[in-house]
Design a protein around this motif. Structure first.
Motif, mmCIF file in Angstrom:
data_model
loop_
_atom_site.group_PDB
_atom_site.id
_atom_site.type_symbol
_atom_site.label_atom_id
_atom_site.label_comp_id
_atom_site.label_asym_id
_atom_site.label_seq_id
_atom_site.Cartn_x
_atom_site.Cartn_y
_atom_site.Cartn_z
ATOM 1 N N GLY A 15 42.094 27.592 37.197
ATOM 2 C CA GLY A 15 41.906 28.657 38.176
ATOM 3 C C GLY A 15 41.399 29.935 37.518
ATOM 4 O O GLY A 15 41.664 30.205 36.352
ATOM 5 N N GLY A 16 40.647 30.724 38.281
ATOM 6 C CA GLY A 16 40.213 32.021 37.795
ATOM 7 C C GLY A 16 39.073 31.998 36.802
ATOM 8 O O GLY A 16 38.773 33.027 36.182
ATOM 9 N N GLN A 17 38.405 30.861 36.643
ATOM 10 C CA GLN A 17 37.281 30.797 35.722
ATOM 11 C C GLN A 17 36.307 29.705 36.155
ATOM 12 O O GLN A 17 36.639 28.810 36.937
ATOM 13 N N PRO A 65 35.876 34.033 32.950
ATOM 14 C CA PRO A 65 36.811 34.385 34.026
ATOM 15 C C PRO A 65 36.153 35.245 35.099
ATOM 16 O O PRO A 65 35.148 35.927 34.847
ATOM 17 N N TYR A 66 36.733 35.199 36.289
ATOM 18 C CA TYR A 66 36.304 36.091 37.367
ATOM 19 C C TYR A 66 37.531 36.800 37.924
ATOM 20 O O TYR A 66 38.648 36.305 37.828
ATOM 21 N N GLY A 67 37.320 37.978 38.512
ATOM 22 C CA GLY A 67 38.425 38.761 39.053
ATOM 23 C C GLY A 67 38.727 38.400 40.492
ATOM 24 O O GLY A 67 38.188 37.431 41.052
ATOM 25 N N ALA A 68 39.591 39.191 41.105
ATOM 26 C CA ALA A 68 39.981 38.953 42.495
ATOM 27 C C ALA A 68 38.772 39.086 43.415
ATOM 28 O O ALA A 68 37.891 39.936 43.202
ATOM 29 N N GLU A 112 38.812 31.767 47.719
ATOM 30 C CA GLU A 112 39.713 32.855 47.379
ATOM 31 C C GLU A 112 40.079 33.672 48.617
ATOM 32 O O GLU A 112 41.242 34.065 48.797
ATOM 33 N N LYS A 203 45.558 30.238 32.932
ATOM 34 C CA LYS A 203 46.374 30.346 34.132
ATOM 35 C C LYS A 203 47.115 29.027 34.365
ATOM 36 O O LYS A 203 46.777 28.259 35.265
ATOM 37 N N VAL A 206 48.677 28.171 38.087
ATOM 38 C CA VAL A 206 47.886 28.113 39.312
ATOM 39 C C VAL A 206 48.037 26.711 39.889
ATOM 40 O O VAL A 206 47.475 25.741 39.381
#
Length: 243
Positions: A15-17, A65-68, A112, A203, A206
């Motif tokens: 998660g998150g990437q 990675p990516y943010g919210a 998301e 993460k 997740v």
């Protein structure tokens, strides 16, 4: 240089990437020092440090990675922001347009934002039951699904673990319209004891879940994992991987 995005199964579990594939289309070698994802649809995160040299025609996949998600913003334009050094030149920052085959970034953004909307309809509480008699035995856990703003039936179709932890339970299960909550017994085990998997997992907590509201198709969300439970899972994995 060219840049394109894709998401592997490992990325999905962590998660998150996702992966950004960088290719050197120039005649001279190029050294890549850092990389960051740029999109108006996501909160910026600090660049990832990578020391990579690409010769002419060379290419490499870089976990990025990516943010919210910013659900009130569009996804594009997309770019990979790089700090690079070309032969004979000083270090410089460049921005390379980011291609997204199969609309992967659009799909991540949609997932998301859907996950955010889900939390207004239902809440989820993950907890551990009594500790096992043998510290390395599977953990017994419970997922409590509680109704918030949605009045109809809520079906838990599927849940998944992460790179480091497996979650299993008897599914699907449905929270009926005349009930306020549903407790689902789960079992948690260690998915990997490999040192590189543990070190690289950004993460590990997740845990994806797929919920169907009424007659709608299942949608993606994430099971919240309390900080205290995260500590318990880390301790459990340490014991399980030492056996």
């Amino acid at each position: 240089m060219t840049a394109s995005a894709y998401r592997s199964r490992v990325d999905d579990a962590i998660g998150g990437q996702f992966q950004i594939t960088i290719a050197n289309t120039a005649e001279r070698p190029i050294a890549v020092h850092t990389i960051a994802f740029a999109s108006p649809g996501f909160t910026p995160v600090a660049p990832t440090v990578r020391e990579i040299e690409l010769k002419k025609g060379g290419r490499i996949d870089i976990p990025t990675p990516y943010g919210a998600a910013r659900c009130d913003s569009t996804v594009g334009p997309l770019a990979a922001r790089l700090s690079v050094t070309r032969e004979g030149e000083p270090e410089q920052d460049v921005e390379v347009p980011l291609e997204q085959p199969y609309d992967i970034i659009d799909r991540i953004h949609s997932e998301e934002c859907t996950a955010e909307q889900v939390l207004s309809k239902v809440s989820m509480t993950l907890s551990l039951s009594s500790p096992p008699l043998v510290p390395t035995d599977p953990l017994s856990a419970s997922l409590l699904v509680s109704r918030e703003s949605f009045d109809g039936p809520i079906r838990v179709d599927e849940l998944r673990g992460s790179v480091l932890y497996d979650l299993t339970g008897a599914l699907p299960r449905t929270l009926q319209s005349d009930s306020d909550s549903l407790a689902i017994p789960l079992t948690i085990t260690t998915a990997s004891c490999e040192a590189h998997a543990i070190a690289d997992s950004k993460k590990p907590f997740v845990f994806p879940i797929y919920l169907a509201f009424g007659d709608e198709k299942p949608v993606y969300a994430r099971i919240p994992v309390p900080t205290e439970m995260q500590k318990q899972l880390v301790a459990y994995q340490g014991a399980a991987c030492m056996r």
